[in-house]
Design a protein around this motif. Structure first.
Motif, PDB file in Angstrom:
ATOM      1  N   ASN A   1       0.811  -1.221   0.000  1.00 20.34           N
ATOM      2  CA  ASN A   1       0.000   0.000   0.000  1.00 20.34           C
ATOM      3  C   ASN A   1       0.845   1.273   0.000  1.00 20.34           C
ATOM      4  O   ASN A   1       0.369   2.336  -0.419  1.00 20.34           O
ATOM      5  CB  ASN A   1      -0.936  -0.018   1.210  1.00 20.34           C
ATOM      6  CG  ASN A   1      -2.048   0.996   1.092  1.00 20.34           C
ATOM      7  OD1 ASN A   1      -2.722   1.096   0.080  1.00 20.34           O
ATOM      8  ND2 ASN A   1      -2.233   1.787   2.147  1.00 20.34           N
ATOM      9  N   ARG A   2       2.084   1.150   0.450  1.00 20.55           N
ATOM     10  CA  ARG A   2       2.949   2.335   0.494  1.00 20.55           C
ATOM     11  C   ARG A   2       3.721   2.558  -0.803  1.00 20.55           C
ATOM     12  O   ARG A   2       4.411   3.562  -0.951  1.00 20.55           O
ATOM     13  CB  ARG A   2       3.946   2.206   1.656  1.00 20.55           C
ATOM     14  CG  ARG A   2       4.819   0.972   1.595  1.00 20.55           C
ATOM     15  CD  ARG A   2       5.779   0.878   2.781  1.00 20.55           C
ATOM     16  NE  ARG A   2       6.868   1.805   2.635  1.00 20.55           N
ATOM     17  CZ  ARG A   2       7.960   1.590   1.897  1.00 20.55           C
ATOM     18  NH1 ARG A   2       8.080   0.456   1.205  1.00 20.55           N
ATOM     19  NH2 ARG A   2       8.909   2.470   1.815  1.00 20.55           N
ATOM     20  N   LEU A   3       3.580   1.651  -1.764  1.00 19.94           N
ATOM     21  CA  LEU A   3       4.284   1.788  -3.034  1.00 19.94           C
ATOM     22  C   LEU A   3       3.629   2.839  -3.924  1.00 19.94           C
ATOM     23  O   LEU A   3       2.454   3.157  -3.780  1.00 19.94           O
ATOM     24  CB  LEU A   3       4.307   0.447  -3.785  1.00 19.94           C
ATOM     25  CG  LEU A   3       5.086  -0.696  -3.134  1.00 19.94           C
ATOM     26  CD1 LEU A   3       4.952  -1.948  -3.970  1.00 19.94           C
ATOM     27  CD2 LEU A   3       6.558  -0.328  -2.941  1.00 19.94           C
ATOM     28  N   THR A   4       4.415   3.369  -4.865  1.00 16.29           N
ATOM     29  CA  THR A   4       3.929   4.336  -5.835  1.00 16.29           C
ATOM     30  C   THR A   4       3.832   3.677  -7.205  1.00 16.29           C
ATOM     31  O   THR A   4       4.779   3.013  -7.644  1.00 16.29           O
ATOM     32  CB  THR A   4       4.886   5.545  -5.923  1.00 16.29           C
ATOM     33  OG1 THR A   4       5.017   6.140  -4.630  1.00 16.29           O
ATOM     34  CG2 THR A   4       4.360   6.580  -6.913  1.00 16.29           C
ATOM     35  N   PHE A   5       2.687   3.858  -7.861  1.00 15.14           N
ATOM     36  CA  PHE A   5       2.480   3.311  -9.206  1.00 15.14           C
ATOM     37  C   PHE A   5       2.255   4.490 -10.143  1.00 15.14           C
ATOM     38  O   PHE A   5       1.191   5.090 -10.139  1.00 15.14           O
ATOM     39  CB  PHE A   5       1.279   2.365  -9.225  1.00 15.14           C
ATOM     40  CG  PHE A   5       1.388   1.239  -8.233  1.00 15.14           C
ATOM     41  CD1 PHE A   5       0.781   1.332  -6.991  1.00 15.14           C
ATOM     42  CD2 PHE A   5       2.121   0.101  -8.540  1.00 15.14           C
ATOM     43  CE1 PHE A   5       0.885   0.311  -6.073  1.00 15.14           C
ATOM     44  CE2 PHE A   5       2.235  -0.938  -7.638  1.00 15.14           C
ATOM     45  CZ  PHE A   5       1.616  -0.834  -6.387  1.00 15.14           C
ATOM     46  N   CYS A   6       3.272   4.835 -10.936  1.00 14.18           N
ATOM     47  CA  CYS A   6       3.222   6.096 -11.665  1.00 14.18           C
ATOM     48  C   CYS A   6       3.429   5.960 -13.168  1.00 14.18           C
ATOM     49  O   CYS A   6       3.317   6.938 -13.899  1.00 14.18           O
ATOM     50  CB  CYS A   6       4.259   7.069 -11.103  1.00 14.18           C
ATOM     51  SG  CYS A   6       5.912   6.367 -10.985  1.00 14.18           S
ATOM     52  N   ASP A   7       3.718   4.794 -13.674  1.00 11.94           N
ATOM     53  CA  ASP A   7       3.982   4.648 -15.106  1.00 11.94           C
ATOM     54  C   ASP A   7       2.855   3.897 -15.806  1.00 11.94           C
ATOM     55  O   ASP A   7       2.344   4.320 -16.834  1.00 11.94           O
ATOM     56  CB  ASP A   7       5.316   3.925 -15.328  1.00 11.94           C
ATOM     57  CG  ASP A   7       5.665   3.833 -16.797  1.00 11.94           C
ATOM     58  OD1 ASP A   7       5.356   4.792 -17.517  1.00 11.94           O
ATOM     59  OD2 ASP A   7       6.221   2.809 -17.214  1.00 11.94           O
ATOM     60  N   SER A   8       2.450   2.788 -15.250  1.00  7.41           N
ATOM     61  CA  SER A   8       1.397   1.977 -15.846  1.00  7.41           C
ATOM     62  C   SER A   8       0.603   1.283 -14.747  1.00  7.41           C
ATOM     63  O   SER A   8       1.126   1.007 -13.666  1.00  7.41           O
ATOM     64  CB  SER A   8       2.001   0.926 -16.789  1.00  7.41           C
ATOM     65  OG  SER A   8       1.018   0.017 -17.215  1.00  7.41           O
ATOM     66  N   ASN A   9      -0.669   1.058 -15.011  1.00  9.94           N
ATOM     67  CA  ASN A   9      -1.505   0.334 -14.045  1.00  9.94           C
ATOM     68  C   ASN A   9      -1.917  -1.033 -14.589  1.00  9.94           C
ATOM     69  O   ASN A   9      -2.901  -1.616 -14.152  1.00  9.94           O
ATOM     70  CB  ASN A   9      -2.744   1.156 -13.681  1.00  9.94           C
ATOM     71  CG  ASN A   9      -3.687   1.342 -14.863  1.00  9.94           C
ATOM     72  OD1 ASN A   9      -3.286   1.173 -16.023  1.00  9.94           O
ATOM     73  ND2 ASN A   9      -4.928   1.690 -14.585  1.00  9.94           N
ATOM     74  N   VAL A  10      -1.159  -1.536 -15.550  1.00  7.60           N
ATOM     75  CA  VAL A  10      -1.474  -2.821 -16.181  1.00  7.60           C
ATOM     76  C   VAL A  10      -0.692  -3.939 -15.491  1.00  7.60           C
ATOM     77  O   VAL A  10       0.537  -3.916 -15.451  1.00  7.60           O
ATOM     78  CB  VAL A  10      -1.146  -2.798 -17.686  1.00  7.60           C
ATOM     79  CG1 VAL A  10      -1.429  -4.161 -18.317  1.00  7.60           C
ATOM     80  CG2 VAL A  10      -1.950  -1.712 -18.384  1.00  7.60           C
ATOM     81  N   ILE A  11      -1.416  -4.921 -14.945  1.00  4.12           N
ATOM     82  CA  ILE A  11      -0.807  -6.064 -14.263  1.00  4.12           C
ATOM     83  C   ILE A  11      -0.827  -7.268 -15.199  1.00  4.12           C
ATOM     84  O   ILE A  11      -1.907  -7.721 -15.593  1.00  4.12           O
ATOM     85  CB  ILE A  11      -1.569  -6.402 -12.962  1.00  4.12           C
ATOM     86  CG1 ILE A  11      -1.554  -5.208 -12.014  1.00  4.12           C
ATOM     87  CG2 ILE A  11      -0.961  -7.630 -12.289  1.00  4.12           C
ATOM     88  CD1 ILE A  11      -2.370  -5.424 -10.747  1.00  4.12           C
TER      89      ILE A  11
END
Length: 315
Positions: free
Chosen positions: A165-175
């Motif tokens: 939850n503390r991570l940053t996702f800033c480039d893509s939201n595709v898993i």
């Protein structure tokens, strides 16, 4: 590929699933729907058989009924969302749903790991110290083992979810996966995952290795005890009580080790297949593995089906 703004607040993720080809979606839906139904029916049937048969009220079957219950919850955490995604054009999952899915499947998976260790201890006591079996594996002790398994697993899952939850996702939201899992999210994050890696490779390793070592030590002691039995029939009888459990242990731990204890950069489509094996396929196969070679279990299922037929028959 869907891009999102440079922000740590991602509202949803896109799950690519097992295949991005449109023509594969309906066959995959049919396959996993059948697997899910077989899992539900098989596990619930065995649970009812154990609960309704007084001859199956032993520690081993107590743990088995809990194991099958966890398998039902485990697959329900994953498969229904997969089925919806197969038939949806937008294969999205909200951030909150993603974190919830991670928490529950980790909790159930770790609980199953500790239950497999408890079952190995049960087999060890039964074979190596049969005269004290009733005292050592009393119902109270079995319940305490279950409570310990659930508590450790819940705390472990909560810790990992808080770290994710503390991570940053800033480039893509595709898993590139069919569910929210730790490794794909760590690979997706654009912030430092050093703390997460350290925790996963220390606390996570200890949490997984501890029950696994209990299994190894228990079966090493069982092997020593069985080799001392003079008759071949006695050896075969002792080993026959362990065969099903060993099969499940191999399938479960083998898949987990393959998926989670390799370099993050090497995460590929093979890991998705391995995840299917330990998350879905093993839950479907467990009732068959434990019942096909178990006379008491077969008899319990026959009794259950016989009672259902007699209740359904017109008076």
């Amino acid at each position: 590929m869907e891009r999102v703004n440079q922000t740590s607040s991602v509202s949803e993720f896109i799950l690519l699933g097992l295949s991005s080809q449109p023509e594969d979606q309906k066959p995959l839906f049919a396959l996993f729907f059948i697997m899910y139904m077989v899992t539900l029916v098989g596990n619930l049937l065995i649970i009812l058989a154990i609960r309704s048969d007084t001859q199956l009220q032993t520690p081993m079957y107590f743990f088995l009924s809990i194991l099958f219950s966890i398998d039902v919850c485990y697959t329900t955490t994953i498969v229904p969302k997969m089925l919806v995604s197969f038939l949806s054009e937008k294969k999205s999952i909200s951030y909150a749903e993603c974190m919830t899915q991670i928490y529950f499947f980790l909790a159930f998976a770790n609980t199953e790991s500790y239950l497999l260790a408890a079952m190995a201890i049960d087999r060890f006591v039964s074979i190596c110290d049969p005269f004290h079996y009733v005292t050592i594996m009393s119902h109270r002790h079995c319940v305490l083992l279950l409570v310990f398994s659930c508590s450790i697993s819940d705390l472990h899952s909560l810790l990992l979810v808080l770290l994710i939850n503390r991570l940053t996702f800033c480039d893509s939201n595709v898993i590139p996966h069919f569910l929210c899992d730790i490794n794909p999210l760590l690979k997706l994050s654009c912030s430092s995952t050093l703390v997460d890696d350290i925790v996963i490779n220390t606390e996570g390793l200890i949490t997984l290795v501890t029950p696994f070592m209990c299994v190894i030590i228990s079966y090493f002691q069982i092997l020593i005890a069985v080799l001392k039995i003079p008759s071949a029939a006695g050896k075969h009888k002792a080993f026959s009580t362990c065969g099903s459990h060993l099969t499940v242990v191999t399938l479960f731990y083998g898949s987990i080790i393959y998926v989670y204890f390799r370099p993050l950069s090497s995460y590929t489509i093979k890991d998705r297949v391995a995840t299917v094996i330990y998350k879905i396929l093993s839950s479907m196969l467990n009732p068959f593995i434990y019942s096909l070679r178990n006379k008491d279990m077969k008899q319990g299922v026959r009794k259950l089906m016989g009672r259902r037929r007699s209740q359904a028959a017109p008076s």
